[in-house]
Design a protein around this motif. Structure first.
Motif, PDB file in Angstrom:
ATOM      1  N   GLY B 304       0.808  -1.219   0.000  1.00  0.00           N
ATOM      2  CA  GLY B 304       0.000   0.000   0.000  1.00  0.00           C
ATOM      3  C   GLY B 304       0.840   1.267   0.000  1.00  0.00           C
ATOM      4  N   GLY B 305       2.138   1.139  -0.253  1.00  0.00           N
ATOM      5  CA  GLY B 305       3.034   2.296  -0.239  1.00  0.00           C
ATOM      6  C   GLY B 305       2.615   3.361  -1.236  1.00  0.00           C
ATOM      7  N   ALA B 306       2.975   4.613  -0.929  1.00  0.00           N
ATOM      8  CA  ALA B 306       2.554   5.735  -1.766  1.00  0.00           C
ATOM      9  C   ALA B 306       3.165   5.665  -3.165  1.00  0.00           C
ATOM     10  CB  ALA B 306       2.916   7.051  -1.090  1.00  0.00           C
ATOM     11  N   ALA B 307       4.246   4.904  -3.338  1.00  0.00           N
ATOM     12  CA  ALA B 307       4.861   4.802  -4.666  1.00  0.00           C
ATOM     13  C   ALA B 307       4.540   3.471  -5.350  1.00  0.00           C
ATOM     14  CB  ALA B 307       6.380   4.969  -4.563  1.00  0.00           C
ATOM     15  N   ALA B 308       3.649   2.688  -4.732  1.00  0.00           N
ATOM     16  CA  ALA B 308       3.224   1.446  -5.387  1.00  0.00           C
ATOM     17  C   ALA B 308       2.221   1.818  -6.475  1.00  0.00           C
ATOM     18  CB  ALA B 308       2.593   0.494  -4.376  1.00  0.00           C
ATOM     19  N   VAL B 309       2.154   0.993  -7.513  1.00  0.00           N
ATOM     20  CA  VAL B 309       1.287   1.304  -8.644  1.00  0.00           C
ATOM     21  C   VAL B 309      -0.077   0.655  -8.464  1.00  0.00           C
ATOM     22  CG1 VAL B 309       1.027   1.063 -11.153  1.00  0.00           C
ATOM     23  CG2 VAL B 309       3.290   1.464 -10.155  1.00  0.00           C
ATOM     24  N   GLU B 310      -0.050  -0.607  -8.074  1.00  0.00           N
ATOM     25  CA  GLU B 310      -1.269  -1.405  -8.022  1.00  0.00           C
ATOM     26  C   GLU B 310      -2.010  -1.206  -6.703  1.00  0.00           C
ATOM     27  OE1 GLU B 310      -3.854  -2.637  -9.295  1.00  0.00           O
ATOM     28  OE2 GLU B 310      -2.700  -3.869 -10.706  1.00  0.00           O
ATOM     29  N   ASN B 311      -3.304  -1.404  -6.730  1.00  0.00           N
ATOM     30  CA  ASN B 311      -4.099  -1.421  -5.503  1.00  0.00           C
ATOM     31  C   ASN B 311      -3.510  -2.458  -4.538  1.00  0.00           C
ATOM     32  OD1 ASN B 311      -6.274  -3.123  -4.030  1.00  0.00           O
ATOM     33  ND2 ASN B 311      -7.225  -1.129  -4.266  1.00  0.00           N
ATOM     34  N   PRO B 312      -3.376  -2.116  -3.255  1.00  0.00           N
ATOM     35  CA  PRO B 312      -2.682  -3.021  -2.328  1.00  0.00           C
ATOM     36  C   PRO B 312      -3.292  -4.417  -2.250  1.00  0.00           C
ATOM     37  CG  PRO B 312      -3.688  -1.151  -1.154  1.00  0.00           C
ATOM     38  CD  PRO B 312      -3.730  -0.848  -2.614  1.00  0.00           C
ATOM     39  N   TYR B 313      -4.590  -4.509  -2.358  1.00  0.00           N
ATOM     40  CA  TYR B 313      -5.219  -5.816  -2.187  1.00  0.00           C
ATOM     41  C   TYR B 313      -5.090  -6.667  -3.449  1.00  0.00           C
ATOM     42  CZ  TYR B 313      -6.495  -3.661   2.073  1.00  0.00           C
ATOM     43  OH  TYR B 313      -6.386  -3.036   3.276  1.00  0.00           O
ATOM     44  N   ILE B 314      -5.040  -5.999  -4.591  1.00  0.00           N
ATOM     45  CA  ILE B 314      -4.792  -6.730  -5.838  1.00  0.00           C
ATOM     46  C   ILE B 314      -3.353  -7.254  -5.824  1.00  0.00           C
ATOM     47  CG2 ILE B 314      -4.588  -6.500  -8.351  1.00  0.00           C
ATOM     48  CD1 ILE B 314      -6.918  -4.485  -8.205  1.00  0.00           C
TER      49      ILE B 314
END
Lengths: 139, 435
Positions: B304-314
């Motif tokens: 769920g990091g602010a620089a992650a691209v994908e939705n955290p649960y996906i």
């Protein structure tokens, strides 16, 4: 100024809100510049007091007074009172219901922890009338 | 002590002074002044919440760019975070990602998940020690560690004094490279971490308490995503084998670290609000039998990091889907004849994690602080208590504090001002104001 006061109404119906006064006291003491060790003692004493009032007395009030040399916490309720104070002070002794135990409370450490966290602990109680606990933590 | 380097910054040209970030800041570090957000550096823990909620892209994470890497580094080792594994829809196996990383110009990779497995093993050993403070709190999330050092100073002794996996990965990667390439000098090797969050940038720049970080560059996962995508599509599945086990990769999401401890007395919480509530409860002594606490600043954990691209649960679901293709563990300490609670020196932090409480005292004189506190209470009672944020403070309470500290005036509250004008229409007018 020689005293600063905080007042809290402890809601009896809710375990979820128990601890709110403790968090508020922590924040205030930090702003007043009280040492970390004293803040920790006050927050533990306050939290245990809150939980006790929720479990046994359907809530009550908490008054915190900050003096230049000490912090005084007064917890007052109109609950059932404590029939045997000496017994209640023993570690592991609890009159909490099965249901309360199942929720992870009622370990019988509330009053002993309050005593350990404060420099002075006074219990005034009358069965059927209520309980008033005064705790002093010296700065 | 040198100045702490933050990794959340503000682009003042883009900020329009809206209040989106104001109330989302868990440490109340933001104020709106002169129509722009201002971050109070001493309170900011680089959690990245404000970056996530800013609609104007004015809050930015400070990352290194691949182009910034000094040409003196002849051997560039990339450290992919476990959360990177969950970002790609087209990823056939972890090996495809590793191939793509090499195609992006790196000379070698060292999966952080490998280090995570070792850190789990070390944590299990550490928790057998007789004289430690329970519950042990994970040291992996730098925003949480900073939060504890600032706001829960009494819990510093509970923080696991073992390196976070990314740090251990960086140190191991460099040591391995030196062994395998004797022609390289130490200062010719660099490590580049692909991070899901800005807090890791702060960690790399500032270290952990007095422990210096060996990570040289931290690049953003979202930047790398687009560089990696074309190569991932072309990569051949089954060609390169991941050296990580699922136990290490699981660290990508909340609860993954705890699972690796084989204990049922753990708590894993994510998101700053939950983390703060848990820490308050621990400080009050609420969980006497708890052994381990894993806290992640970001919702869902590192995914769920602010620089992650994908939705955290996906991302989490994708990583979950890798379970069948990876062994449970691939990395072990391989200690011989050591006690069960022995933890190797090289995974321990260099020095104890000490508190770093910012100055929140109203005054260094208690009597004066009490007077100010009284005044804050009085002013707070005069305010609407709706926490609208128009004054630039996150709550009416914070505004009352700002007024007493002399940073603003009570008239800056528009609700208060309107009430004053309504109650006393002529009272605000001074003689020189004219008709």
């Amino acid at each position: 100024m020689d005293v600063f006061r905080l007042h809290f109404d402890i809601d009896g119906g809710s375990f979820a809100s128990a601890g709110n006064a403790s968090v508020e006291v922590k924040k205030t003491l930090r702003q007043l510049g009280v040492s970390n060790a004293v803040i920790r003692r006050c927050s533990i004493a306050m939290y245990e007091g809150e939980i006790n009032m929720v479990i046994h007395a359907d809530g009550g009030t908490a008054d915190v007074e900050v003096y230049p040399d000490r912090i005084v916490m007064v917890l007052e309720d109109h609950g059932p009172g404590i029939p045997d104070v000496e017994l209640a002070m023993k570690e592991g002794y609890s009159t909490a219901t099965e249901q309360i135990h199942n929720m992870g409370f009622g370990a019988g450490m509330g009053l002993p922890n309050m005593k350990r966290s404060s420099d002075d602990l006074k219990i005034e109680t009358k069965v059927g009338v209520g309980t008033k606990i005064t705790m002093v933590v010296r700065l | 002590m040198s100045e702490y380097q933050h990794s959340v910054s503000l682009d003042a040209d883009k900020c329009i002074g809206c209040t989106s970030c104001l109330r989302q800041c868990p440490t109340e570090a933001i104020r709106i002044r002169d129509g722009r957000a201002k971050i109070r550096a001493e309170l900011c823990i680089d959690c990245g919440n404000c970056i996530r909620v800013c609609q104007h892209k004015a809050k930015q994470a400070v990352f290194d760019r691949l182009e910034d890497i000094d040409p003196k580094f002849k051997w560039r080792i990339v450290l992919p975070a476990p959360s990177l594994y969950g970002q790609f829809d087209e990823l056939k196996d972890v090996g495809c990602l590793l191939q793509a990383l090499l195609r992006c110009g790196f000379d070698e990779y060292y999966e952080v998940a490998r280090a995570a497995e070792i850190i789990s093993e070390c944590t299990r050993r550490y928790m057998r020690k007789p004289d430690i403070v329970f519950p042990v709190i994970s040291s992996a999330c730098p925003a949480i560690v900073r939060l504890i050092r600032q706001r829960f100073p009494e819990l510093c002794d509970n923080i696991l004094p073992i390196l976070p996996p990314v740090e251990y990965a960086s140190r191991m990667a460099k040591a391995e490279a030196l062994k395998q390439h004797p022609e390289l000098r130490k200062d010719e090797i660099c490590t580049v971490f692909i991070s899901p969050c800005p807090a890791k940038t702060s960690y790399a720049k500032n270290g952990l308490s007095a422990t210096k970080s060996s990570i040289d560059y931290v690049v953003s996962m979202s930047d790398m995503y687009f560089k990696l995508l074309p190569y991932i599509k072309k990569a051949e599945p089954g060609k390169v084998r991941s050296q990580s086990g699922i136990a290490g990769v699981n660290w990508a999401s909340s609860g993954g670290e705890s699972e690796g401890l084989y204990s049922d007395r753990y708590l894993a919480a994510d998101g700053m609000v939950n983390a703060i509530q848990v820490l308050d409860a621990i400080e009050d002594g609420k969980f006497p039998h708890l052994e381990f606490v894993e806290l992640n600043a970001c919702p869902g954990g590192c995914v769920g990091g602010a620089a992650a691209v994908e939705n955290p649960y996906i991302a989490k679901a994708r990583i979950h889907g890798m379970r069948h293709s990876l062994p449970s563990n691939q990395n072990y300490l391989r200690l011989i004849n050591q006690k069960p609670d022995y933890v190797p020196e090289y995974v321990m932090v260099d020095s104890p994690i000490i508190n770093h409480v910012p100055e929140v005292r109203l005054s260094d004189n208690l009597a004066e602080a009490m007077r100010m506190m009284q005044r804050i209470d009085e002013i707070y009672k005069m305010l609407p208590q709706i926490d609208c944020g128009s004054c630039g403070a996150p709550t009416c309470r914070a505004f009352a504090e700002d007024v007493v500290k002399g940073e603003c005036q009570i008239d800056d509250c528009v609700v208060y001002l309107r009430r004053m004008v309504q109650e006393n229409p002529s009272g605000k007018r001074r003689p020189n104001d004219g008709p």
